[in-house]
Write a protein that holds these residues in place. Sequence first.
Motif, PDB file in Angstrom:
ATOM      1  N   SER A 137       7.284 -11.421   5.254  1.00  0.00           N
ATOM      2  CA  SER A 137       5.958 -11.283   5.840  1.00  0.00           C
ATOM      3  C   SER A 137       5.529  -9.827   5.905  1.00  0.00           C
ATOM      4  CB  SER A 137       5.951 -11.878   7.255  1.00  0.00           C
ATOM      5  OG  SER A 137       4.771 -11.526   7.942  1.00  0.00           O
ATOM      6  N   VAL A 138       4.224  -9.612   5.718  1.00  0.00           N
ATOM      7  CA  VAL A 138       3.638  -8.283   5.907  1.00  0.00           C
ATOM      8  C   VAL A 138       3.946  -7.749   7.292  1.00  0.00           C
ATOM      9  CG1 VAL A 138       1.385  -7.226   6.338  1.00  0.00           C
ATOM     10  CG2 VAL A 138       1.817  -8.349   4.168  1.00  0.00           C
ATOM     11  N   ARG A 139       4.082  -8.639   8.267  1.00  0.00           N
ATOM     12  CA  ARG A 139       4.362  -8.186   9.631  1.00  0.00           C
ATOM     13  C   ARG A 139       5.704  -7.470   9.736  1.00  0.00           C
ATOM     14  NH1 ARG A 139       3.701 -12.231  14.301  1.00  0.00           N
ATOM     15  NH2 ARG A 139       3.527 -10.264  15.452  1.00  0.00           N
ATOM     16  N   GLN A 140       6.590  -7.690   8.767  1.00  0.00           N
ATOM     17  CA  GLN A 140       7.896  -7.041   8.802  1.00  0.00           C
ATOM     18  C   GLN A 140       7.889  -5.673   8.125  1.00  0.00           C
ATOM     19  OE1 GLN A 140       9.908 -11.165   7.721  1.00  0.00           O
ATOM     20  NE2 GLN A 140      11.486  -9.689   8.228  1.00  0.00           N
ATOM     21  N   SER A 141       6.755  -5.259   7.554  1.00  0.00           N
ATOM     22  CA  SER A 141       6.692  -3.935   6.943  1.00  0.00           C
ATOM     23  C   SER A 141       6.794  -2.861   8.024  1.00  0.00           C
ATOM     24  CB  SER A 141       5.381  -3.768   6.164  1.00  0.00           C
ATOM     25  OG  SER A 141       4.271  -3.785   7.050  1.00  0.00           O
ATOM     26  N   LYS A 142       7.229  -1.679   7.630  1.00  0.00           N
ATOM     27  CA  LYS A 142       7.373  -0.591   8.597  1.00  0.00           C
ATOM     28  C   LYS A 142       6.018  -0.195   9.184  1.00  0.00           C
ATOM     29  CE  LYS A 142      11.529   1.320   6.432  1.00  0.00           C
ATOM     30  NZ  LYS A 142      12.121   2.469   5.675  1.00  0.00           N
ATOM     31  N   TRP A 143       4.959  -0.289   8.381  1.00  0.00           N
ATOM     32  CA  TRP A 143       3.640   0.115   8.868  1.00  0.00           C
ATOM     33  C   TRP A 143       3.133  -0.864   9.913  1.00  0.00           C
ATOM     34  CZ3 TRP A 143       0.326   3.979   9.163  1.00  0.00           C
ATOM     35  CH2 TRP A 143      -1.021   3.707   9.459  1.00  0.00           C
ATOM     36  N   PRO A 188      -4.545  -3.570  -3.965  1.00  0.00           N
ATOM     37  CA  PRO A 188      -3.254  -3.767  -3.289  1.00  0.00           C
ATOM     38  C   PRO A 188      -2.146  -2.921  -3.899  1.00  0.00           C
ATOM     39  CG  PRO A 188      -4.310  -5.872  -3.796  1.00  0.00           C
ATOM     40  CD  PRO A 188      -5.078  -4.817  -4.526  1.00  0.00           C
ATOM     41  N   GLY A 189      -1.122  -2.660  -3.109  1.00  0.00           N
ATOM     42  CA  GLY A 189       0.042  -1.954  -3.598  1.00  0.00           C
ATOM     43  C   GLY A 189       0.936  -2.855  -4.430  1.00  0.00           C
ATOM     44  N   PRO A 190       1.950  -2.286  -5.063  1.00  0.00           N
ATOM     45  CA  PRO A 190       2.850  -3.086  -5.905  1.00  0.00           C
ATOM     46  C   PRO A 190       3.667  -4.074  -5.068  1.00  0.00           C
ATOM     47  CG  PRO A 190       3.706  -0.865  -5.610  1.00  0.00           C
ATOM     48  CD  PRO A 190       2.326  -0.864  -5.022  1.00  0.00           C
ATOM     49  N   GLN A 191       4.002  -5.198  -5.665  1.00  0.00           N
ATOM     50  CA  GLN A 191       4.747  -6.232  -4.941  1.00  0.00           C
ATOM     51  C   GLN A 191       6.249  -6.099  -5.172  1.00  0.00           C
ATOM     52  OE1 GLN A 191       3.294 -10.200  -4.840  1.00  0.00           O
ATOM     53  NE2 GLN A 191       1.154  -9.611  -5.054  1.00  0.00           N
ATOM     54  N   THR A 192       6.707  -4.861  -5.326  1.00  0.00           N
ATOM     55  CA  THR A 192       8.138  -4.622  -5.468  1.00  0.00           C
ATOM     56  C   THR A 192       8.870  -4.766  -4.141  1.00  0.00           C
ATOM     57  OG1 THR A 192       7.669  -2.257  -5.223  1.00  0.00           O
ATOM     58  CG2 THR A 192       7.870  -3.127  -7.468  1.00  0.00           C
ATOM     59  N   SER A 193       8.151  -4.510  -3.032  1.00  0.00           N
ATOM     60  CA  SER A 193       8.707  -4.708  -1.692  1.00  0.00           C
ATOM     61  C   SER A 193       7.534  -4.821  -0.737  1.00  0.00           C
ATOM     62  CB  SER A 193       9.611  -3.550  -1.270  1.00  0.00           C
ATOM     63  OG  SER A 193       8.850  -2.373  -1.039  1.00  0.00           O
ATOM     64  N   VAL A 194       7.785  -5.342   0.441  1.00  0.00           N
ATOM     65  CA  VAL A 194       6.693  -5.491   1.391  1.00  0.00           C
ATOM     66  C   VAL A 194       6.167  -4.128   1.833  1.00  0.00           C
ATOM     67  CG1 VAL A 194       8.131  -5.607   3.475  1.00  0.00           C
ATOM     68  CG2 VAL A 194       5.930  -6.804   3.423  1.00  0.00           C
ATOM     69  N   ASP A 195       7.048  -3.121   1.927  1.00  0.00           N
ATOM     70  CA  ASP A 195       6.583  -1.784   2.312  1.00  0.00           C
ATOM     71  C   ASP A 195       5.744  -1.153   1.209  1.00  0.00           C
ATOM     72  OD1 ASP A 195       7.643  -1.577   4.911  1.00  0.00           O
ATOM     73  OD2 ASP A 195       9.625  -1.147   4.107  1.00  0.00           O
ATOM     74  N   ALA A 196       6.151  -1.322  -0.050  1.00  0.00           N
ATOM     75  CA  ALA A 196       5.367  -0.771  -1.155  1.00  0.00           C
ATOM     76  C   ALA A 196       4.000  -1.442  -1.227  1.00  0.00           C
ATOM     77  CB  ALA A 196       6.122  -0.955  -2.472  1.00  0.00           C
ATOM     78  N   TYR A 197       3.976  -2.735  -0.965  1.00  0.00           N
ATOM     79  CA  TYR A 197       2.720  -3.491  -1.008  1.00  0.00           C
ATOM     80  C   TYR A 197       1.747  -3.007   0.065  1.00  0.00           C
ATOM     81  CZ  TYR A 197      -0.339  -7.610  -0.615  1.00  0.00           C
ATOM     82  OH  TYR A 197      -1.414  -8.447  -0.547  1.00  0.00           O
ATOM     83  N   VAL A 198       2.247  -2.840   1.276  1.00  0.00           N
ATOM     84  CA  VAL A 198       1.374  -2.415   2.371  1.00  0.00           C
ATOM     85  C   VAL A 198       0.997  -0.942   2.227  1.00  0.00           C
ATOM     86  CG1 VAL A 198       1.243  -2.031   4.857  1.00  0.00           C
ATOM     87  CG2 VAL A 198       2.197  -4.168   3.976  1.00  0.00           C
TER      88      VAL A 198
END
Length: 608
Positions: A435-441, A490-500
Amino acid sequence: MSRTTRGTHAPRPTVNRLRSSRTALLAALGLLAASGATATVLSSSAGAASAGCRVDYQVSNQWNTGFGANVVLTNLGDPVSSWTVEWTFAGGQQVTQGWNATVTQSGTAVTAASLSYNGSLATGGSTSFGFNGSYSGTNPVPTAFKLNGVSCNGATTPPTTPPTTPPTTPPTTPPTTPPTTPPTTPPTTPPGTRVDNPYAGAKVYVNPEWAAHAAAEPGGTRVSNQPTGVWLDRIAAIAGANGKMGLRAHLDEALRQKGSGELVIQLVVYDLPGRDCAALSSNGELGPTEIDRYRTEFIDPIAAVLADPKYAALRIVTTVELDSLPNLVTNTTPRATATPTCDVMKANGNYIKGIGYALKKLGAIPNVYNYADAGHHGWLGWDDNLGPSAELFKQAATSEGGSLSDVHGFIVNTANYSALQEKNFTIDDTVGGTSVRQSKWVDWNRYVDELSYAQGLRAKLVSLGFDSNLGMLIDTSRNGWGGTARPAGPGPQTSVDAYVDGGRYDRRLNTGNWCNQAGAGLGERPQAAPAPGIDAYVWMKPPGESDGASKPVSNPDGKGYDGMCDPAYTGNPRNNNHMSGALPNAPLSGEWFSSQFQELMKNAYPAL
């Protein structure tokens, strides 16, 4: 100035989004047309060809690709029982909405037909209608009009250049009960009558002191006509100090700018005892126990001025005590981010008492609209912050003998930088099952931007008993995040942090960073009713006024040095120990910061 902190957060189901019961008026602020601090709405008039009629076509406001127009028809010939006005556009204009007439368009030809209640016009009689429209390129004023198929040639005022500010929009639907006499001018609200949304159909006061600072900057005249808040941040500000205008001077100038229409003046009421307990740069003059001085030397004199019948025709918006109540939730024991000063303010209750007193005292004045501060999404968006904060807002509003009806609405993001909308990701997105909610941001926050937070908080407040027509304000003065750093997708979908991180507009290092942020830009221009439940986007924090000094500066106003304003500061638990992201060489809070103003203009979104 707004702080952020969080507790322990666990993922929970997404809350239902707001279904507002507030009428979403398609009205925008009637702003100033010149940097010389005048609120007169400029107009263009055009006449055309018959001895039987005169048409005054007024471009009341113009912005980006849209405009609003008012049309006054005067019958100079025989009486008519109904009328049709025709003209042709020459600049690609398209009517999008009309009032007091049925306005239709075919190609470039426009027809406005009378309604049942305003069709009868005696010789010399007048009536008016209006519309909103879009345009591309130029927006020339039509030069020829017909009344019932006959060309008009009555004398009119020569055309002038239309202003470039958003519109003052009359009601989106005609009245259901025909008036006894056809109106010749738009109706105004009787003085002292509180309306649902004070910004709808109103101009908004431009502070001439701020306008002068802005206009003196290279390129500053592009925004120096915008309305900003007037900050009453110490007792001396009421009468005026250090050569600056006092409250009465601003109200008198507001009356001058008002003219015959409606006008909102925005005041920031900001001098609580022990103010801003979790920060230093915006500490105030009153000590933690000086609640009596707050009542008698600050709130009572403000209320006495605002209650003067001289100012009864103004719509006075008060934004009450920023950055205070949320501190009692997030920065007190047992939170890891607790500070001794916030624990003191929670224990003595003076935030609750002071805000309750202010809301009750100011809310008793019929033309005052109280909007209480409600932080921002990066401070209160988490479940364990939002719910307790909403309960605390209710407690404050009902303290000191007050009631929930003393609160007309709430304001979010004041003097902060949180993006209005993050359009490249949502809270429901996942990347590789994460989930996006788990990104560091995002860090388990329930909200990713200010619009969703404002609407979600509003729904929570209404569920606690606040009025179902509760209105929200969003400070967009410095949350544009435009320029070359603004992501195009959108950012790359390589990881949730990269995406956000690759897609987020907000380019701060952390949502807890609040002081003079590098890379920020001017946000959406002030406008009324831009979204469901939102009374207005506002510039409550005047762009170009510092959040705090980069280095310690001796001063008589009690403003301390806060490391978060130092670009070399490495952070604290409230911003997850990130660098501060602050601009260098900043002056004390509230003082003019030229380099920041230039950066805000450069990075404005929408661009200037």
